[in-house]
Design a protein around this motif. Structure first.
Motif, PDB file in Angstrom:
ATOM      1  N   GLU A 173      44.689  53.978  30.987  1.00 15.95           N
ATOM      2  CA  GLU A 173      44.420  55.294  31.579  1.00 15.95           C
ATOM      3  C   GLU A 173      44.010  55.188  33.048  1.00 15.95           C
ATOM      4  O   GLU A 173      43.990  56.189  33.764  1.00 15.95           O
ATOM      5  N   TYR A 174      43.681  53.977  33.508  1.00 11.86           N
ATOM      6  CA  TYR A 174      43.307  53.763  34.905  1.00 11.86           C
ATOM      7  C   TYR A 174      44.451  53.093  35.647  1.00 11.86           C
ATOM      8  O   TYR A 174      45.212  52.324  35.073  1.00 11.86           O
ATOM      9  N   GLN A 175      44.534  53.371  36.925  1.00  6.91           N
ATOM     10  CA  GLN A 175      45.601  52.784  37.728  1.00  6.91           C
ATOM     11  C   GLN A 175      45.096  51.879  38.846  1.00  6.91           C
ATOM     12  O   GLN A 175      45.874  51.161  39.450  1.00  6.91           O
ATOM     13  N   VAL A 176      43.803  51.925  39.129  1.00  7.13           N
ATOM     14  CA  VAL A 176      43.242  51.110  40.197  1.00  7.13           C
ATOM     15  C   VAL A 176      42.029  50.357  39.658  1.00  7.13           C
ATOM     16  O   VAL A 176      41.187  50.937  38.985  1.00  7.13           O
ATOM     17  N   PHE A 177      41.974  49.065  39.953  1.00  5.53           N
ATOM     18  CA  PHE A 177      40.868  48.209  39.525  1.00  5.53           C
ATOM     19  C   PHE A 177      40.423  47.378  40.706  1.00  5.53           C
ATOM     20  O   PHE A 177      41.181  47.165  41.639  1.00  5.53           O
ATOM     21  N   GLY A 178      39.221  46.888  40.647  1.00  2.00           N
ATOM     22  CA  GLY A 178      38.731  45.991  41.681  1.00  2.00           C
ATOM     23  C   GLY A 178      37.685  45.065  41.106  1.00  2.00           C
ATOM     24  O   GLY A 178      37.056  45.376  40.102  1.00  2.00           O
ATOM     25  N   GLY A 179      37.559  43.934  41.726  1.00  6.25           N
ATOM     26  CA  GLY A 179      36.561  42.971  41.290  1.00  6.25           C
ATOM     27  C   GLY A 179      35.286  43.124  42.091  1.00  6.25           C
ATOM     28  O   GLY A 179      35.236  43.831  43.095  1.00  6.25           O
ATOM     29  N   ALA A 180      34.256  42.459  41.647  1.00  2.35           N
ATOM     30  CA  ALA A 180      32.984  42.444  42.372  1.00  2.35           C
ATOM     31  C   ALA A 180      33.074  41.410  43.490  1.00  2.35           C
ATOM     32  O   ALA A 180      33.685  40.360  43.341  1.00  2.35           O
ATOM     33  N   PRO A 216      37.217  30.982  39.013  1.00  2.00           N
ATOM     34  CA  PRO A 216      38.129  30.642  37.920  1.00  2.00           C
ATOM     35  C   PRO A 216      38.212  31.766  36.887  1.00  2.00           C
ATOM     36  O   PRO A 216      37.207  32.382  36.554  1.00  2.00           O
ATOM     37  N   ARG A 217      39.422  32.049  36.455  1.00  4.67           N
ATOM     38  CA  ARG A 217      39.761  33.049  35.442  1.00  4.67           C
ATOM     39  C   ARG A 217      39.509  34.491  35.885  1.00  4.67           C
ATOM     40  O   ARG A 217      39.697  35.416  35.107  1.00  4.67           O
ATOM     41  N   SER A 218      39.101  34.720  37.120  1.00  3.30           N
ATOM     42  CA  SER A 218      38.780  36.087  37.550  1.00  3.30           C
ATOM     43  C   SER A 218      39.988  37.017  37.494  1.00  3.30           C
ATOM     44  O   SER A 218      39.846  38.190  37.121  1.00  3.30           O
ATOM     45  N   LEU A 219      41.155  36.534  37.827  1.00  4.64           N
ATOM     46  CA  LEU A 219      42.343  37.386  37.754  1.00  4.64           C
ATOM     47  C   LEU A 219      42.765  37.623  36.307  1.00  4.64           C
ATOM     48  O   LEU A 219      43.253  38.708  35.972  1.00  4.64           O
ATOM     49  N   ASP A 220      42.569  36.633  35.442  1.00  2.71           N
ATOM     50  CA  ASP A 220      42.830  36.840  34.007  1.00  2.71           C
ATOM     51  C   ASP A 220      41.950  37.966  33.476  1.00  2.71           C
ATOM     52  O   ASP A 220      42.417  38.852  32.759  1.00  2.71           O
ATOM     53  N   ILE A 221      40.681  37.936  33.826  1.00  3.46           N
ATOM     54  CA  ILE A 221      39.732  38.962  33.367  1.00  3.46           C
ATOM     55  C   ILE A 221      40.128  40.328  33.915  1.00  3.46           C
ATOM     56  O   ILE A 221      40.122  41.327  33.189  1.00  3.46           O
ATOM     57  N   LEU A 222      40.492  40.387  35.181  1.00  2.00           N
ATOM     58  CA  LEU A 222      40.873  41.649  35.803  1.00  2.00           C
ATOM     59  C   LEU A 222      42.136  42.230  35.155  1.00  2.00           C
ATOM     60  O   LEU A 222      42.183  43.412  34.816  1.00  2.00           O
ATOM     61  N   LEU A 223      43.137  41.391  34.922  1.00  4.87           N
ATOM     62  CA  LEU A 223      44.374  41.880  34.305  1.00  4.87           C
ATOM     63  C   LEU A 223      44.178  42.234  32.836  1.00  4.87           C
ATOM     64  O   LEU A 223      44.802  43.169  32.333  1.00  4.87           O
ATOM     65  N   ASP A 224      43.310  41.523  32.153  1.00  7.87           N
ATOM     66  CA  ASP A 224      42.981  41.890  30.768  1.00  7.87           C
ATOM     67  C   ASP A 224      42.309  43.260  30.724  1.00  7.87           C
ATOM     68  O   ASP A 224      42.591  44.080  29.844  1.00  7.87           O
ATOM     69  N   ALA A 225      41.419  43.520  31.671  1.00  3.47           N
ATOM     70  CA  ALA A 225      40.756  44.830  31.739  1.00  3.47           C
ATOM     71  C   ALA A 225      41.778  45.925  32.012  1.00  3.47           C
ATOM     72  O   ALA A 225      41.729  47.004  31.414  1.00  3.47           O
ATOM     73  N   ALA A 226      42.722  45.633  32.894  1.00  2.00           N
ATOM     74  CA  ALA A 226      43.769  46.619  33.197  1.00  2.00           C
ATOM     75  C   ALA A 226      44.610  46.918  31.957  1.00  2.00           C
ATOM     76  O   ALA A 226      44.928  48.079  31.677  1.00  2.00           O
ATOM     77  N   ALA A 227      44.951  45.884  31.190  1.00  2.00           N
ATOM     78  CA  ALA A 227      45.737  46.085  29.970  1.00  2.00           C
ATOM     79  C   ALA A 227      44.952  46.864  28.924  1.00  2.00           C
ATOM     80  O   ALA A 227      45.528  47.635  28.152  1.00  2.00           O
ATOM     81  N   SER A 228      43.642  46.688  28.899  1.00  2.00           N
ATOM     82  CA  SER A 228      42.787  47.378  27.927  1.00  2.00           C
ATOM     83  C   SER A 228      42.525  48.839  28.296  1.00  2.00           C
ATOM     84  O   SER A 228      42.046  49.601  27.465  1.00  2.00           O
TER      85      SER A 228
END
Length: 148
Positions: A113-120, A98-110
């Protein structure tokens, strides 16, 4: 869920993965409660995955199978049809927290300067799979350590 221009396009390439899709697709709503998304699916295999997804998850865009074209080509095919600002490659045997994609997209918005993200990736025991977490670029040393 989705809109004409969703925040996120979730791409799922299956290969005879019908038994996993209920949990995988079923976990997405709780994972993204504040961001719009669309889900695209293609089956590289020969099982009843397409019919299952169409019947159980009518909101998912199921693209016509091109046969077993491989994981990369399957994702490229889905990405060509994606409308989201971000793309997430999601394996069909994955269940999102739950909320993992919210957290990932919030990190991307913050961090624009980065273009690629991944979760654990967590194992069935709930522990982080360190072979998939925190690695930015592969190196020979990391590859050897992961084999040991």
């Amino acid at each position: 869920m989705d809109s004409a221009n969703p925040d996120l396009s979730i791409l799922i390439v299956g290969y005879n993965s019908a038994s996993f899709l209920e949990e995988c697709i079923g976990s997405i709503d709780a994972a993204s409660t504040r961001h719009s998304y669309e889900i695209l699916f293609v089956n590289n295999g020969t099982d009843e995955s397409e019919e299952f997804v169409r019947d159980r998850f009518p909101e998912v865009r199921v693209l016509a199978s091109r046969g077993n074209v491989g994981f990369a080509a399957g994702n490229n095919y889905l990405a060509e049809n994606a409308r989201g600002s971000w793309i997430l490659l999601l394996n069909p045997d994955t269940r999102l927290h739950p909320r993992s994609l919210d957290i990932l997209l919030d990190a991307a918005a913050s961090h624009p300067e980065y273009q690629v993200f991944g979760g654990a990736t967590l194992g069935a025991d709930g522990k982080v799979n360190h072979a998939t977490a925190g690695i930015v670029l592969p190196s020979l040393g990391r590859a050897v350590n992961n084999l040991l």
